[in-house]
Design an enzyme around this catalytic site. Structure first.
Site, mmCIF file in Angstrom:
data_model
loop_
_atom_site.group_PDB
_atom_site.id
_atom_site.type_symbol
_atom_site.label_atom_id
_atom_site.label_comp_id
_atom_site.label_asym_id
_atom_site.label_seq_id
_atom_site.Cartn_x
_atom_site.Cartn_y
_atom_site.Cartn_z
ATOM 1 N N GLY A 128 -28.305 -22.362 -10.384
ATOM 2 C CA GLY A 128 -28.900 -23.427 -9.590
ATOM 3 C C GLY A 128 -29.145 -22.914 -8.185
ATOM 4 C CB ALA A 129 -30.217 -23.593 -5.256
ATOM 5 C CG ASN B 166 -24.107 -21.651 0.911
ATOM 6 O OD1 ASN B 166 -23.120 -22.247 0.502
ATOM 7 N ND2 ASN B 166 -24.821 -20.843 0.140
ATOM 8 C CD GLU C 138 -30.405 -26.298 -2.762
ATOM 9 O OE1 GLU C 138 -29.374 -26.548 -2.113
ATOM 10 O OE2 GLU C 138 -30.594 -26.724 -3.915
ATOM 11 C CD GLU D 236 -26.731 -32.312 -4.560
ATOM 12 O OE1 GLU D 236 -27.924 -31.950 -4.610
ATOM 13 O OE2 GLU D 236 -25.860 -31.617 -4.029
#
Length: 814
Positions: free
Chosen positions: A263-264, A267, A298, A320
């Site tokens: 996935g990803a 950070n 992200e 999310e």
């Protein structure tokens, strides 16, 4: 190790007592070049509101030494991932040296050896509470603090973290030391260390220093897609900075593509992606759009999740869902993917309806008593229904108020922690309304409302004994005119009662929820249903055509449409569909219906018809690639194979050659020589997975055994989309008798699965036998789903898959 899961009560108590001033982390990666051990020294500076109190620090790694305020602690006191801290002072310094040798199971840290060149790469990924597996910390989201990293690594490696390095200096024994400055105040789950002999590209744009990294064996893929990546990154940073009223505050923004990450991870300032996102061959429009969506998802977390963070994991859904919604919003407003919402509706939203209309449904917002439960509902309801509800909220409030609320939220809570009420209060204040009732209706109740247009009124039915949710939507009306459907009128409606009158003109088709602003199942009236199925391709707006395809999916789930009817409608539309955001989703839906949903009697004819439509589309340059890929999955006649083989030869398309070889394997058996020729040409470091797909398709027990062992015994399938593709290829509906024993073995394997959540989740979903499970399998799956000894995520996935399979079996009888 039997590891304790942090409870909400424990987190609240620790948050009441402590404030973390900073983390200083010395990380030694040198043991990972040829071994499996990462060492770390974590120095935690923190205050305590009640001197003399006791608490604990999290550390699932092996504690080698520890001291609190200069007094040595006994490492043997560490138990279940916790080291007790007694007699705290007002100001404290804790030092813990630890070692972690579990570096090959994706639990917090992953060491991967690239099979193509022997090079080693390391990444960390800490959501929800896996930082504690790598170093000692107070691993909960509301104890934010600056982090400073000093990392020792082999001299051939590049190290990335949340900020750019302030120095890189030679160190003894062929190593280098990378020192990074303090991060902003961050939660423990969004800090990162990645390392390896990465290929690095840096570009300066719009005041930002953009970095892109990949392993050496994928340099060609990164360089090929670099312009796309740079463009979407620039567009996203500009769009979000303006819309959120707060530019990304750090100059450096890195994106690192790593192996074996399914996935990803968002950070701060240094996003990691599973490098399956880098297509091994030139990507199609849909693949490019998906990578862009990942980048923007992200990136949105930099604001929503990193800058402002949920206090506890009960708001993980919001984290999310917001990023998913924001990525689609940005794609449709700031990039070339202007019809992104249509593509999302046609393909992605189906998963949420499948889950939310079945027994595995759950409220979007749920109680999370401990961290182990945080990811139990990490599913399409969290991501897809969640973002759809936010989309409805924007429609309900109006975009201006919605954006004003977001800006106030980021302004007032920057670098802090919040609860859902903080966000809803900001929206309510901006719109001048109380959202308490709206919030409860949409977030605290499970299931999908059903909307039905009857004699000029919309009837809204809820799946429970409560009133339906409020819906703001549109009804678009169309008149048939020869070979066209012409728009007649559009009515905006706010549904606040079970029955709502709508002023509609006489028309051949009324589309309820035109524009797809809400989340609801729509049951068309009989006349509209016939018109939309017969004339799907004639609707003028991409979003309207997508809505019809979504309705087909819903009616299949409801048992109100035979797969052959739905399949024929979508296949017919493909002969005229030319919108790049819809061609690939429609091809995918048509293939799923024809291959998985249709009865054994109807499936061959639908597959052949889909292949015929793919041949037509292959004559359109813009759509040739996805059309040929679908043809490679459906080729049936000599004409199909002639077109396919000619395309492979003329284009020297290795990806297409693999797909054609897999189809031949299904139809006539595995050809070892043909596969070896492709392997000899393929420079993909994971080319062996394509060989496994050819084996998976073969109607042969020995071939199936090799694939089964690769997934469940040897774990040689890298995490990513390859796992999903392999599973779909393994469970061929035409091989039901051969595969029946494997459906039982699937249930036996689930309790034995190991590895991180992302890996486990991929395997559970990919290897669920949608195309071949029978009633006996369903009984076993439902029994296992009730077994509390199985993890909550696995149980939920079993329930969801069982519902969809039950609907497939029922639909085949229509």
């Amino acid at each position: 190790m039997d590891v304790a899961s942090l409870t909400r009560a424990e987190a609240e108590e620790r948050s009441r007592l402590l404030e973390v001033t900073r983390y200083d982390l010395d990380v030694d990666l040198t043991g990972l070049l040829e071994g499996d051990t990462l060492r770390a020294v974590s120095t935690v500076t923190f205050t305590c509101a009640e001197p003399g109190a006791s608490t604990f620090v999290d550390c699932v790694a092996d504690v080698e030494r520890a001291e609190l305020n200069g007094v040595a602690l006994d490492p043997a006191d560490a138990s279940r991932g916790r080291l007790p801290l007694r007699d705290l002072q007002a100001e404290n310094v804790l030092v813990v040296a630890s070692a972690q040798s579990d570096t090959a199971s994706s639990n917090g840290v992953q060491r991967t050896v690239d099979a193509s060149d022997g090079l080693v790469y390391v990444w960390t990924s800490f959501e929800p509470d896996e930082a504690r597996r790598v170093w000692a910390c107070f691993d909960q989201p509301d104890l934010k603090a600056p982090h400073r990293f000093v990392v020792r690594a082999p001299e051939s490696w590049t190290v990335t973290s949340n900020t750019g390095p302030e120095s890189v200096t030679p160190a003894p024994e062929g190593t280098r030391t990378w020192a990074f400055p303090d991060t902003p105040r961050l939660s423990t789950y969004v800090v990162v260390v990645n390392a390896g002999p990465f290929h690095e590209v840096r570009q300066q744009h719009d005041g930002y220093d953009l970095g892109f990294y990949c392993r050496q064996s994928l340099v060609h893929a990164l360089e090929r897609d670099l312009d796309d990546l740079v463009t979407i990154t620039r567009q996203g940073l500009a769009f979000f900075g303006e819309r959120f009223g707060a530019p990304f505050p750090q100059q450096r923004y890195d994106q690192v593509f790593v192996p074996d990450l399914g996935g990803a991870m968002e950070n701060w300032g240094c996003v990691t992606y599973g490098d399956a996102q880098l297509s091994r061959t030139p990507p199609s429009h849909a693949q490019r759009a998906l990578l862009a969506e990942f980048v923007l998802h992200e990136m949105a977390h930099m604001w929503f999740g990193d800058l402002v963070t949920m206090r506890w994991w009960d708001d993980l859904w919001l984290n999310e869902a917001f990023a998913s919604w924001a990525s689609n919003w940005a794609l449709s407003r700031a990039t070339e993917y202007v019809d992104q919402w249509a593509g999302f509706l046609a393909i992605a939203k189906r998963a949420a309806y499948e889950l939310d209309m079945g027994p595995a449904r759950h409220p979007i917002r749920a109680e999370v008593p401990d961290v182990d439960h945080a990811t139990a509902n990490f599913d399409a309801i969290t991501y897809v229904k969640g973002q759809s509800v936010l989309h409805q909220l924007m429609a309900y409030l109006g975009e201006d108020a919605f954006v004003a609320g977001l800006r106030a939220y980021f302004r007032d809570h920057a670098w802090g922690n919040t609860r859902l009420d903080d966000l809803m209060s900001a929206f309510g204040a901006a719109a001048g309304t109380d959202l308490t009732g709206w919030t409860a209706a949409w977030l605290d109740r499970a299931g999908t409302d059903t909307l039905r247009l009857v004699d000029g009124t919309i009837h809204a039915e809820s799946p429970d004994d409560q009133p339906p949710r409020p819906h703001r939507l549109s009804v678009a009306s169309y008149a048939a005119d020869g070979e066209a459907l012409l728009p007649v009128a559009s009515a905006d409606v706010l549904l606040s009662e079970p029955v709502t009158p709508v002023d509609l003109p006489v028309a051949d088709l009324h589309l309820v929820n035109a524009g797809d602003t809400t989340f609801a199942a729509v049951r068309p009236d009989e006349a509209s249903l016939r018109t939309m199925l017969d004339r799907l391709g004639q609707l003028p707006e991409p979003l309207s055509r997508a809505l019809v395809v979504a309705t087909v999916n819903q009616l299949l789930l409801l048992g109100e449409l035979a797969p052959r009817e739905g399949g024929r409608a979508v296949i017919r539309a493909l002969r005229t569909e030319r919108n790049p955001s819809l061609v690939e989703p429609f091809l995918s839906v048509a293939l799923t219906i024809s291959d998985r949903w249709a009865s054994p009697t109807d499936s061959p004819g639908l597959m052949e018809s889909l292949a015929d439509s793919a041949v037509v589309l292959a004559g359109v340059a813009e759509h040739r690639q996805p059309a040929l890929r679908t043809l490679a999955a459906t080729a049936t006649t000599d004409e199909h194979w002639e077109v396919l083989d000619k395309a492979v030869a003329e284009a020297d398309d290795l990806d297409l050659a693999w797909r054609a070889t897999t189809r031949r394997s299904e139809l006539s058996g595995y050809d070892d020589r043909a596969v070896q020729r492709l392997l000899d040409q393929d420079r993909d470091p994971e080319a062996h997975v394509k060989r496994l797909r050819a084996l998976a398709a073969a109607p042969d027990t020995d071939a199936k055994e090799q694939v089964w062992d690769a997934v469940f015994v040897h774990h040689t399938v890298p995490a990513g989309r390859d796992t999903l593709d392999l599973g779909a290829t393994f469970w061929r509906p035409t091989q039901a008798d051969l595969l029946r024993p494997y459906t039982r073995r699937y249930l036996e394997e689930l309790p034995r699965l190991t590895g991180g959540l992302l890996h486990q989740g991929l395997v559970i979903r990919a290897m669920f036998p949608y195309g071949t499970g029978d009633e006996t399998f369903l009984e076993g799956a439902q029994a296992l789903a009730a077994d509390q000894s199985l993890g909550a995520y696995a149980r939920n996935t079993l329930r969801a898959g069982s519902f969809t399979l039950s609907r497939i079996l029922a639909a085949r009888a229509l």
